[in-house]
Design an enzyme around this catalytic site. Structure first.
Site, PDB file in Angstrom:
ATOM      1  N   SER A 199       0.650  -1.024  -0.006  1.00 21.30           N
ATOM      2  CA  SER A 199      -0.131  -0.049  -0.130  1.00 21.30           C
ATOM      3  C   SER A 199       0.895   1.235  -0.057  1.00 21.30           C
ATOM      4  O   SER A 199       1.945   1.140   0.411  1.00 21.30           O
ATOM      5  CB  SER A 199      -0.768   0.174   1.244  1.00 21.30           C
ATOM      6  OG  SER A 199      -0.045   0.137   2.294  1.00 21.30           O
TER       7      SER A 199
ATOM      8  N   LYS B 178      -0.137  -0.994  15.582  1.00 14.48           N
ATOM      9  CA  LYS B 178      -1.296  -1.388  16.063  1.00 14.48           C
ATOM     10  C   LYS B 178      -2.077  -2.459  15.314  1.00 14.48           C
ATOM     11  O   LYS B 178      -2.981  -2.897  15.629  1.00 14.48           O
ATOM     12  CB  LYS B 178      -2.469   0.199  15.615  1.00 14.48           C
ATOM     13  CG  LYS B 178      -2.662   0.248  14.296  1.00 14.48           C
ATOM     14  CD  LYS B 178      -3.525   1.585  14.187  1.00 14.48           C
ATOM     15  CE  LYS B 178      -3.830   1.596  12.572  1.00 14.48           C
ATOM     16  NZ  LYS B 178      -5.107   2.705  12.481  1.00 14.48           N
ATOM     17  N   ASP B 179      -1.209  -3.004  14.228  1.00 17.67           N
ATOM     18  CA  ASP B 179      -1.553  -4.318  13.486  1.00 17.67           C
ATOM     19  C   ASP B 179      -1.350  -5.566  14.321  1.00 17.67           C
ATOM     20  O   ASP B 179      -1.536  -6.674  13.971  1.00 17.67           O
ATOM     21  CB  ASP B 179      -1.476  -4.126  12.037  1.00 17.67           C
ATOM     22  CG  ASP B 179      -1.921  -3.226  11.458  1.00 17.67           C
ATOM     23  OD1 ASP B 179      -3.199  -2.717  11.629  1.00 17.67           O
ATOM     24  OD2 ASP B 179      -1.565  -2.870  10.196  1.00 17.67           O
TER      25      ASP B 179
ATOM     26  N   ARG C 250     -13.778   0.471  17.719  1.00 20.10           N
ATOM     27  CA  ARG C 250     -13.434   1.631  18.599  1.00 20.10           C
ATOM     28  C   ARG C 250     -13.790   2.922  18.031  1.00 20.10           C
ATOM     29  O   ARG C 250     -14.299   3.695  18.647  1.00 20.10           O
ATOM     30  CB  ARG C 250     -11.650   1.585  18.514  1.00 20.10           C
ATOM     31  CG  ARG C 250     -11.229   2.547  19.333  1.00 20.10           C
ATOM     32  CD  ARG C 250      -9.654   2.958  19.207  1.00 20.10           C
ATOM     33  NE  ARG C 250      -9.251   3.219  17.795  1.00 20.10           N
ATOM     34  CZ  ARG C 250      -8.934   4.261  17.390  1.00 20.10           C
ATOM     35  NH1 ARG C 250      -9.432   5.504  17.864  1.00 20.10           N
ATOM     36  NH2 ARG C 250      -8.734   4.568  16.013  1.00 20.10           N
ATOM     37  N   ARG C 251     -13.601   3.304  16.687  1.00 23.03           N
ATOM     38  CA  ARG C 251     -14.232   4.363  16.344  1.00 23.03           C
ATOM     39  C   ARG C 251     -15.527   4.485  16.111  1.00 23.03           C
ATOM     40  O   ARG C 251     -16.134   5.486  16.478  1.00 23.03           O
ATOM     41  CB  ARG C 251     -13.460   4.761  14.691  1.00 23.03           C
ATOM     42  CG  ARG C 251     -12.022   5.137  14.827  1.00 23.03           C
ATOM     43  CD  ARG C 251     -11.423   4.903  13.346  1.00 23.03           C
ATOM     44  NE  ARG C 251      -9.815   5.620  13.284  1.00 23.03           N
ATOM     45  CZ  ARG C 251      -9.076   5.187  12.171  1.00 23.03           C
ATOM     46  NH1 ARG C 251      -9.488   4.303  11.432  1.00 23.03           N
ATOM     47  NH2 ARG C 251      -7.799   5.539  12.432  1.00 23.03           N
TER      48      ARG C 251
ATOM     49  N   ARG D 207     -13.836  -0.382   4.078  1.00 21.34           N
ATOM     50  CA  ARG D 207     -12.454  -1.036   4.272  1.00 21.34           C
ATOM     51  C   ARG D 207     -11.531  -0.557   3.016  1.00 21.34           C
ATOM     52  O   ARG D 207     -12.040   0.060   2.037  1.00 21.34           O
ATOM     53  CB  ARG D 207     -12.640  -2.434   4.419  1.00 21.34           C
ATOM     54  CG  ARG D 207     -13.057  -2.960   5.634  1.00 21.34           C
ATOM     55  CD  ARG D 207     -11.992  -4.228   5.950  1.00 21.34           C
ATOM     56  NE  ARG D 207     -10.852  -4.010   5.645  1.00 21.34           N
ATOM     57  CZ  ARG D 207     -10.024  -4.725   4.967  1.00 21.34           C
ATOM     58  NH1 ARG D 207     -10.772  -5.942   4.223  1.00 21.34           N
ATOM     59  NH2 ARG D 207      -8.925  -4.984   4.687  1.00 21.34           N
TER      60      ARG D 207
ATOM     61  N   ARG E  98     -10.209   4.053   0.622  1.00 24.85           N
ATOM     62  CA  ARG E  98     -11.254   4.728   1.197  1.00 24.85           C
ATOM     63  C   ARG E  98     -11.685   6.051   0.992  1.00 24.85           C
ATOM     64  O   ARG E  98     -12.939   6.394   0.895  1.00 24.85           O
ATOM     65  CB  ARG E  98     -10.903   4.567   2.802  1.00 24.85           C
ATOM     66  CG  ARG E  98     -11.041   3.255   3.355  1.00 24.85           C
ATOM     67  CD  ARG E  98     -10.771   3.232   4.859  1.00 24.85           C
ATOM     68  NE  ARG E  98      -9.446   2.844   5.444  1.00 24.85           N
ATOM     69  CZ  ARG E  98      -9.113   2.807   6.620  1.00 24.85           C
ATOM     70  NH1 ARG E  98      -9.644   3.190   7.445  1.00 24.85           N
ATOM     71  NH2 ARG E  98      -7.916   2.398   6.724  1.00 24.85           N
TER      72      ARG E  98
ATOM     73  N   CYS F 134      -8.581  -5.974  17.817  1.00 24.24           N
ATOM     74  CA  CYS F 134      -9.336  -4.915  16.918  1.00 24.24           C
ATOM     75  C   CYS F 134     -10.782  -5.440  16.984  1.00 24.24           C
ATOM     76  O   CYS F 134     -11.551  -4.399  16.273  1.00 24.24           O
ATOM     77  CB  CYS F 134      -8.668  -4.972  15.676  1.00 24.24           C
ATOM     78  SG  CYS F 134      -8.956  -6.361  14.665  1.00 24.24           S
TER      79      CYS F 134
END
Length: 306
Positions: A14, A84-85, A132-133, A150, A156, A243
């Protein structure tokens, strides 16, 4: 790492992953200009699944699995991750050799009509697959509708532009790293929208036996960031979450370098109820208390979940 000083760096393909890989490459070369870093792009399961929430298929670990397998097969020497992954514990034989200095951990709000979170019209569709968001957004604006969204940053934003939703949220760190902050409508106060554990932190994973490479990478390690990720991870481990649960934690050191603060929240997916707490103290004390706070959050969540 081989004798010719060639380091094979594994990364996802990415835009953000390549930008983070470039940051790591530049820092490695600064330590020794004779080192050659070769980028190896590896497509992960998380990259292949773009139409459904990752929670249905194993969570964010899907962004990591193929990179770790490539490390075990010795196809790469190190893997660059968004921390965070990462899920703990790591597979046998692999370790995080270092973490780089944390980028801004805040979330940002991006809307098609440039209306801020508290200004956007009722029943606006907010695109996110992050529990979370979603929970924190609904806690602030229960009238909004959460719709799944996603993909990588560019995907996005393209879906947003095409009308898949009216607004979305992204990590500020990612947009800064790809130099695309002009799309931001609002940078959200982390006291209102507490970031994900380890958001904004790049970690480098290697084979445990590769001590020569670890010596090089240790010079890149940022100690304050290492403490932050430790404290936040203790919160998550105490909760027993990943997550798929709406739990968040954000820590930082004060100007003296002696006192750390931790802000945490757990919420029901609907956002109707939440428990938010803050702790402050030295690193050793906060590390143990963060785990206890995670356990308290877990007990609350089990009692109140719908």
């Amino acid at each position: 790492m081989n004798r010719e000083k060639i380091i094979r760096l594994g990364t996802r393909g990415s835009i953000l992953a390549l930008a983070q890989a470039k940051i790591v490459e530049e820092q490695i070369i600064k330590t020794d200009p004779d080192i050659t870093v070769e980028l190896r792009i590896i497509k992960t399961s998380g990259d292949k699944i773009t139409d459904r929430p990752l929670q249905e298929f194993g969570g964010k670990a899907l962004f990591v699995k193929e990179l770790e397998e490539a490390l075990h097969r010795r196809e790469i020497d190190l893997a660059v991750h968004s921390m965070k992954d990462m899920e703990m514990p790591l597979p046998d034989g692999l370790i995080i050799a270092c973490v780089l200095e944390r980028e801004d951990p805040r979330d940002v709000w991006i809307s098609r009509d440039e209306k801020k979170l508290l200004e956007i019209h009722e029943k606006a569709r907010v695109g996110t697959c992050s529990p979370r968001r979603a929970a924190q957004i609904l806690s602030l604006r229960p009238d909004l509708e959460i719709v799944p969204l996603r993909g990588n940053i560019d995907t996005r934003l393209q879906k947003l532009a095409l009308g898949a939703c009216d607004a979305t949220l992204l990590a500020y760190a990612g947009l800064k790293r790809i130099h695309y902050t002009e799309v931001i409508t609002e940078i959200l106060d982390p006291q209102i929208m507490i970031p994900a554990v380890a958001q904004g932190i790049i970690g480098i994973e290697v084979r445990e036996e590769d001590t020569e490479l670890q010596k090089i990478l240790k010079t890149l390690n940022h100690q304050e960031t290492e403490k932050q990720i430790h404290v936040e991870s203790q919160l998550l481990q105490g909760f027993g979450g990943d997550c798929t649960t709406p739990v968040a934690g954000w820590s930082y050191m004060d100007a003296t370098g002696d006192v750390m603060s931790l802000h945490g929240v757990v919420a029901l997916p609907t956002g109707r109820k939440k428990l938010k707490k803050s702790l402050q103290g030295n690193f050793q004390w906060l590390s143990s208390e963060a785990y206890k706070l995670g356990q308290e959050f877990q007990a609350w969540y089990m009692m109140h979940r719908e």
